[in-house]
Scaffold this active site. Structure first.
Site, mmCIF file in Angstrom:
data_model
loop_
_atom_site.group_PDB
_atom_site.id
_atom_site.type_symbol
_atom_site.label_atom_id
_atom_site.label_comp_id
_atom_site.label_asym_id
_atom_site.label_seq_id
_atom_site.Cartn_x
_atom_site.Cartn_y
_atom_site.Cartn_z
ATOM 1 N N SER A 190 0.804 -1.225 0.000
ATOM 2 C CA SER A 190 0.000 0.000 0.000
ATOM 3 C C SER A 190 0.835 1.271 0.000
ATOM 4 C CB SER A 190 -0.945 -0.001 1.202
ATOM 5 O OG SER A 190 -0.214 -0.084 2.423
ATOM 6 N N GLY A 220 8.162 -1.312 0.836
ATOM 7 C CA GLY A 220 7.550 -1.211 2.150
ATOM 8 C C GLY A 220 7.991 -2.347 3.058
ATOM 9 N N ALA A 221 7.358 -2.443 4.210
ATOM 10 C CA ALA A 221 7.657 -3.513 5.162
ATOM 11 C C ALA A 221 6.453 -3.714 6.068
ATOM 12 C CB ALA A 221 8.889 -3.179 5.994
ATOM 13 N N GLY A 269 3.540 -9.775 3.758
ATOM 14 C CA GLY A 269 2.121 -9.765 4.110
ATOM 15 C C GLY A 269 1.230 -9.853 2.882
ATOM 16 N N GLU A 275 10.325 -9.699 -4.195
ATOM 17 C CA GLU A 275 10.846 -8.525 -3.501
ATOM 18 C C GLU A 275 12.302 -8.733 -3.102
ATOM 19 O OE1 GLU A 275 6.790 -6.728 -1.422
ATOM 20 O OE2 GLU A 275 7.953 -8.266 -0.385
#
Length: 267
Positions: A56, A111-112, A125, A132
């Site tokens: 996101s 992201g993370a 997630g 990635e």
């Protein structure tokens, strides 16, 4: 007509909770946007070969990347880490490539799900951890973008769903047995809108390995990767160099990876 004060009070509190939830959501989205904007502005240069992460927060990164390319006239070559990232790149009109044509990247922005004080990450997630990590390993630098909920001192403080592990479908049962031997609590990730397990972009299953307490993440990652049937893990150890966290107050906190001397001083 007589209006019950109890019923009006109930409506008031319901509306208040709803307004607070909406404000909280806006705060999180604003934090993602702020982190992504600063990371793109400070790290993407003309001629950059860029790995584009998934999730996101990366949606905001692509938005700001599009603005930068159009306003500054930068040439940026983008390599996606997922089906989602590929579509974002195409929709933004950015130059799309892959590791076959662009095997060495200057930077990856991703992201993370959680990031600890050493910039060890839990990712996956969204089920994209294999691609990635492959893209991140091809980059000279990895920059993490996230909101304040993803920042922790130790892994597991914020993220409770475990380490996402991509597994060959034929091997998921024996792999889950091995994970239990490692002291983990594995759960096969099931899909929300179909019967059966989540299937990754690569046709594999995802097992979420729950854990308790701090671990030697480097050692655990080595043990996991030596287990036949495990394709890749969502543990990113010693890969990220810096992280941008969008905070609740609208600011952005930048965290750099500790040096070896700093690591030793903690022990």
């Amino acid at each position: 007509a007589v209006v019950s004060t109890q019923s009006t009070g109930g409506v008031f509190h319901f509306m208040l909770r709803r307004a607070l939830a909406s404000a909280s959501k806006m705060s999180v989205e604003s934090a993602k946007d702020a982190a992504a904007k600063r990371a793109i502005q400070e790290n993407v240069k003309d001629g950059c070969r860029l790995g584009v992460g998934s999730g996101s927060t990366v949606v905001y990164a692509v938005k700001h990347l599009e603005t930068l390319v159009k306003t500054a006239g930068f040439k940026v070559t983008c390599v996606p880490t997922s089906f989602q990232a590929r579509n974002l790149i195409i929709e933004a009109g950015l130059e799309l490539s892959d590791l076959g044509r662009t095997p060495i990247l200057d930077l990856v922005v991703d992201g993370a799900d959680e990031c600890d004080s050493n910039l060890t990450l839990i990712k996956g997630g969204g089920g994209c951890q294999l691609q990635e990590k492959v893209v991140a390993s091809a980059a000279r630098r990895m920059v993490v973008i996230a909101d304040y909920r993803k920042k922790s001192q130790n892994l597991g403080e914020q993220w409770s769903k475990g380490i996402p592990i991509e597994v060959l479908p034929m091997a998921y049962v024996p792999v889950m047995g091995k994970l239990r031997e490692f002291g983990l609590d594995p759960v096969l990730r099931l899909a929300a809108n179909k019967a059966g397990p989540v299937v990754t972009d690569n046709g594999n299953f995802v097992v979420d390995a729950k854990f308790s307490g701090p671990h030697n993440w480097d050692l655990l990652e080595t043990k996991l990767c030596r287990t036949p049937g495990i394709v890749e893990t969502g543990l990113f150890v010693d890969m990220a160099g810096m992280a941008y966290f969008g905070m609740q107050d609208g600011s952005v906190e930048v965290v750099h990876k500790p040096t070896k001397a700093q690591d030793l001083s903690k022990n």
